[in-house]
Write an enzyme that holds these catalytic residues in place. Structure first.
Site, PDB file in Angstrom:
ATOM      1  N   ILE A 105      25.549 -33.079  19.454  1.00 30.21           N
ATOM      2  CA  ILE A 105      26.042 -33.611  18.185  1.00 30.21           C
ATOM      3  C   ILE A 105      26.875 -32.529  17.513  1.00 30.21           C
ATOM      4  O   ILE A 105      26.394 -31.426  17.250  1.00 30.21           O
ATOM      5  CB  ILE A 105      24.885 -34.075  17.287  1.00 30.21           C
ATOM      6  CG1 ILE A 105      24.165 -35.253  17.957  1.00 30.21           C
ATOM      7  CG2 ILE A 105      25.393 -34.473  15.912  1.00 30.21           C
ATOM      8  CD1 ILE A 105      22.999 -35.815  17.164  1.00 30.21           C
ATOM      9  N   GLU A 106      28.141 -32.847  17.241  1.00 36.28           N
ATOM     10  CA  GLU A 106      29.096 -31.857  16.760  1.00 36.28           C
ATOM     11  C   GLU A 106      29.737 -32.297  15.443  1.00 36.28           C
ATOM     12  O   GLU A 106      29.611 -33.440  15.020  1.00 36.28           O
ATOM     13  CB  GLU A 106      30.181 -31.625  17.825  1.00 36.28           C
ATOM     14  CG  GLU A 106      29.616 -31.230  19.197  1.00 36.28           C
ATOM     15  CD  GLU A 106      30.690 -31.091  20.256  1.00 36.28           C
ATOM     16  OE1 GLU A 106      31.818 -30.678  19.913  1.00 36.28           O
ATOM     17  OE2 GLU A 106      30.403 -31.377  21.440  1.00 36.28           O
ATOM     18  N   ASN A 107      30.433 -31.337  14.821  1.00 40.97           N
ATOM     19  CA  ASN A 107      31.203 -31.575  13.594  1.00 40.97           C
ATOM     20  C   ASN A 107      30.320 -31.896  12.394  1.00 40.97           C
ATOM     21  O   ASN A 107      30.726 -32.614  11.484  1.00 40.97           O
ATOM     22  CB  ASN A 107      32.241 -32.683  13.802  1.00 40.97           C
ATOM     23  CG  ASN A 107      33.263 -32.734  12.664  1.00 40.97           C
ATOM     24  OD1 ASN A 107      33.571 -31.711  12.054  1.00 40.97           O
ATOM     25  ND2 ASN A 107      33.772 -33.919  12.378  1.00 40.97           N
TER      26      ASN A 107
END
Length: 310
Positions: A105-107
């Site tokens: 899970i990014e950003n």
């Protein structure tokens, strides 16, 4: 040496074909079976039991990755509904006889740091110890605490995860190396001062290069398997940058063809020497092993010439 690779956006037959190109080097493959719905619940895609069985016959662990694909809203929905999502992941792993989950899970930002760590804790709690939980984390060579980098609490994530996969790529925001050797080494050093065992760190390698059109700030990712043909087609000039241990090609598109508008381009990418430089860092710091994004983008010869010789 432990080796894992992601597999993104393909059919079941593609998984098998690309895995077979690796000549048995991989330990874990992480396909894109797990997606996130707008309400933060789990969405399964392409999780074909026959494909999973075929991968098992090849002595591989199958550890799908859960991703929000850079969509901050989806990532935050997942964390808001993390109790339900963790349970759904646990159920899917059991029903499909999978070997665990990789959380990618990014950003997010530093505001999500505690919730993200708690989500990983919940996932670990709901999955048998024999199953793997790993987490993809942003490379952080300069110790940033805000923004995307601030969302990853390396020390506490490592308490719940079997290993952290450090995404040591996408270094440059303008024409420059995808992952220079110095930048990668600083990323490893940062991780190690977070009180993490080297055996809980996997170094992520990019199987792609990045191309910039002169006068534009955005880059385009180019699979390493396509780089040479693109450069040859446009009579590009290649130099090896010793400092970064990367290659740079400059070429000009004179007639607009397909996705390439007229203009001058700079393409940074890796060759075997570049990959070996990163592998030496893994050995120098006694890390668990290597990860890669993503399977199918590489020049298949590297499995014999580089990865089989570690």
């Amino acid at each position: 040496m432990f080796q894992m690779s992601y597999f993104y956006s393909g059919l079941g037959c593609d998984y098998i074909h690309h895995v077979d190109q690796t000549n048995g080097v991989l330990n874990v493959v992480s396909p894109d079976f797990f997606y996130i719905r707008k309400d933060g619940s789990l969405l399964l895609r392409s999780a074909n039991p026959d494909v999973i069985k075929a991968l098992y016959r090849r002595k591989l662990k199958v550890v799908p990755f859960l991703s929000n694909h850079w969509d901050q809203g989806l990532g935050r929905s997942a964390l808001k509904n993390r109790v339900l999502l963790a349970k759904q992941i646990s159920n899917a792993i059991e029903e499909l006889n999978l070997d665990g989950v990789n959380i990618d899970i990014e950003n997010l930002t530093e505001k999500d740091r505690q919730a993200f760590t708690d989500f990983v804790r919940l996932v670990r709690k709901g999955i048998p110890k024999r199953k793997e939980v790993s987490v993809a984390v942003a490379a952080n060579p300069f110790g940033w605490t805000k923004g995307w980098h601030g969302s990853y609490d390396y020390e506490h994530l490592a308490k719940y995860a079997d290993y952290l996969m450090v995404m040591a790529y996408d270094e440059s925001r303008s024409a420059g190396p995808t992952a220079s050797v110095g930048w990668v080494e600083k990323s490893i050093q940062y991780a190690l001062i977070q009180k993490i065992s080297p055996q809980k760190l996997v170094l992520g390698l990019p199987f792609y290069g990045c191309c910039w059109m002169q006068g534009h700030s955005a880059s385009q990712a180019i699979s390493l398997s396509l780089v040479n043909s693109i450069i040859k087609r446009h009579n590009g000039t290649i130099i090896f940058d010793t400092k970064s241990q990367s290659l740079k090609a400059v070429f000009t598109v004179k007639h607009c063809k397909g996705p390439w508008p007229q203009g001058t381009y700079t393409l940074w990418f890796k060759n075997e020497q570049s990959l070996i430089a990163k592998i030496k860092l893994v050995q120098k710091y006694h890390l668990k092993g290597l990860g890669s994004w993503s399977l199918g983008q590489e020049n298949t010869s590297v499995w014999d010439t580089v990865f089989n010789n570690i």
